[in-house]
Design a protein around this motif. Structure first.
Motif, PDB file in Angstrom:
ATOM      1  N   ALA A   5       0.835  -1.020  -0.074  1.00 54.55           N
ATOM      2  CA  ALA A   5       0.130  -0.102  -0.044  1.00 54.55           C
ATOM      3  C   ALA A   5       0.968   1.472  -0.221  1.00 54.55           C
ATOM      4  O   ALA A   5       0.522   2.200  -0.775  1.00 54.55           O
ATOM      5  N   PHE A   6       1.728   1.230   0.886  1.00 62.91           N
ATOM      6  CA  PHE A   6       2.614   2.629   0.978  1.00 62.91           C
ATOM      7  C   PHE A   6       3.876   2.660  -0.014  1.00 62.91           C
ATOM      8  O   PHE A   6       4.139   3.604  -0.464  1.00 62.91           O
ATOM      9  N   LYS A   7       4.702   1.435  -0.021  1.00 64.22           N
ATOM     10  CA  LYS A   7       5.782   1.622  -1.193  1.00 64.22           C
ATOM     11  C   LYS A   7       5.352   1.571  -2.667  1.00 64.22           C
ATOM     12  O   LYS A   7       5.902   2.308  -3.247  1.00 64.22           O
ATOM     13  N   LEU A   8       4.445   0.683  -2.897  1.00 61.66           N
ATOM     14  CA  LEU A   8       4.014   0.727  -4.224  1.00 61.66           C
ATOM     15  C   LEU A   8       2.881   1.027  -4.549  1.00 61.66           C
ATOM     16  O   LEU A   8       2.131   0.958  -5.642  1.00 61.66           O
ATOM     17  N   LYS A   9       1.925   1.824  -3.618  1.00 59.61           N
ATOM     18  CA  LYS A   9       0.692   2.441  -3.976  1.00 59.61           C
ATOM     19  C   LYS A   9      -0.282   1.651  -4.584  1.00 59.61           C
ATOM     20  O   LYS A   9      -0.976   2.139  -5.539  1.00 59.61           O
ATOM     21  N   ARG A  10      -0.257   0.233  -4.229  1.00 60.13           N
ATOM     22  CA  ARG A  10      -1.270  -0.669  -4.899  1.00 60.13           C
ATOM     23  C   ARG A  10      -2.627  -0.549  -3.981  1.00 60.13           C
ATOM     24  O   ARG A  10      -2.423   0.069  -2.803  1.00 60.13           O
ATOM     25  N   ASN A  11      -3.788  -0.608  -4.551  1.00 62.18           N
ATOM     26  CA  ASN A  11      -5.045  -0.515  -3.711  1.00 62.18           C
ATOM     27  C   ASN A  11      -4.957  -1.906  -2.672  1.00 62.18           C
ATOM     28  O   ASN A  11      -4.528  -2.745  -2.770  1.00 62.18           O
ATOM     29  N   ASP A  12      -5.222  -0.822  -1.342  1.00 61.82           N
ATOM     30  CA  ASP A  12      -4.866  -1.962  -0.071  1.00 61.82           C
ATOM     31  C   ASP A  12      -6.319  -2.797   0.076  1.00 61.82           C
ATOM     32  O   ASP A  12      -7.296  -2.351   0.638  1.00 61.82           O
TER      33      ASP A  12
END
Ligand SMILES: [Zn+2]
Length: 354
Positions: free
Chosen positions: A186-193
């Motif tokens: 979520a925070f490093k790759l900004k994927r939808n969490d």
């Protein structure tokens, strides 16, 4: 001159090798499980193959972790082969692994996207059950599955068997790892969490160590499918998982140190009571998973046997509680023993001293 040099060289090597041996570090064994394989392609959203993508990501995670000298990686598969779900857990259990990480990709009829991590639980919500059912469906491709999973029907929501105490013990650690993985997504790759969730995944039921199942994302979503099928996407996701695993291992190391520091000083003259759980020729690691979830088990070598003790205390009432706990966990023949000055004495004698 030449001889002297050789001798010196041999001696240095001798010293070096021995020192190395002396400081040999514990290796943390991590089992990386690429889901599906062979006749089981997994989901095939947008024409991508889950089995191929998760294999590439699994191998990349393993490569990153193998660079750490205190980690040993074992794969359940490193080629395109079908492996029964129970066998995957079996590999980890036999390797006495510290961690089991299963890698998957999700699918849905909607445009859903995002990455999520699962730990074992009896029942999540309806949505999670659908995912668990899809992943558990591999069982139907196994020979002899009815016998193997004893009444477990992967298509039934009601087919839920209680968790063992051991699995509950592992749950805390599994949750720690799962949240480290989700943080990186979520925070490093900004994927939808899609968060850490619990459900009844068969592959997680088979292991006796902390275990998680990662859904990297949805192949059915056009953008996410393309990302997960790309080399960049696979490398990034692999690094996020590998970094989380290594962080978890570092946490374990810190805990070990803390445990040693907090060890109580032993008054040698006092009477000490312990519960003897077992006596065996087999040298077992004193980890809770080897002792039905009991923590702080002590191993003492006596002649050619190993004795396993639990619940060290100077107070008889306290050790009676420990005995009750041990019996409740299945150590029906456990009993209390007493020591004075580190020497074993009879219980009668010990109780008279007080
Ligand atoms: Zn899958």
């Amino acid at each position: 001159m030449k001889n002297k040099f050789l001798l010196f060289f041999a001696f240095t090597c001798f010293l070096f090798c021995n020192t190395n041996h002396f400081f040999a570090q514990k290796k943390y064994v991590v089992v990386i499980d690429a889901g599906h394989g062979g006749k089981d392609p997994g989901n095939t959203g947008n024409g991508y193959k889950e089995k191929s993508i998760v294999l590439k990501v699994a191998l990349a995670i393993g490569n990153l972790l193998n660079n750490k000298k205190d980690v040993k990686v074992i794969y359940t598969r490193h080629t395109d082969v079908f492996i029964d779900l129970w066998k995957r857990g079996d590999i980890a259990n036999h390797a006495k692994a510290d961690l089991f990480v299963s890698i998957h990709c999700d699918s849905h009829t909607s445009n859903a996207y995002g990455a999520g991590t699962f730990v074992l639980g009896l029942r999540g919500n309806k949505k999670n059950l659908e995912i668990a059912k899809r992943e558990n469906a591999s069982i139907l491709l196994e020979d002899n599955f009815e016998k193997r999973y004893k009444g477990f029907d992967p298509n039934s929501a009601e087919s839920v068997i209680g968790l063992s105490l051991l699995q509950e013990e592992n749950l805390d650690k599994s949750l720690v790892l799962a949240s480290l993985i989700q943080t990186n997504f979520a925070f490093k790759l900004k994927r939808n969490d899609r968060k850490v969730k619990q459900d009844n995944f068969q592959v997680l039921r088979e292991t006796i160590m902390p275990s998680v199942l990662v859904e990297l994302g949805f192949l059915t979503n056009k953008r996410e499918g393309r990302y997960l099928n790309s080399k960049k996407g696979q490398q990034e996701m692999a690094k996020a998982v590998a970094d989380a695993i290594y962080k978890y291992i570092n946490n374990l190391k810190l805990n070990t140190v803390a445990d040693q520091n907090s060890a109580k000083p032993v008054n040698q003259n006092a009477i000490v009571y312990k519960v003897q759980l077992a006596s065996s020729k087999t040298k077992l690691a004193t980890k809770s998973y080897n002792f039905k979830g009991l923590k702080n088990v002590e191993r003492v070598a006596v002649d050619s046997y190993f004795k396993y003790y639990f619940g060290n205390s100077g107070v008889y009432k306290e050790v009676q509680k420990s005995l009750k706990k041990a019996k409740a966990k299945g150590y029906k023949t456990a009993f209390i023993v007493a020591f004075k000055n580190g020497e074993k004495i009879s219980l009668k004698e010990a109780l008279k001293t007080k």
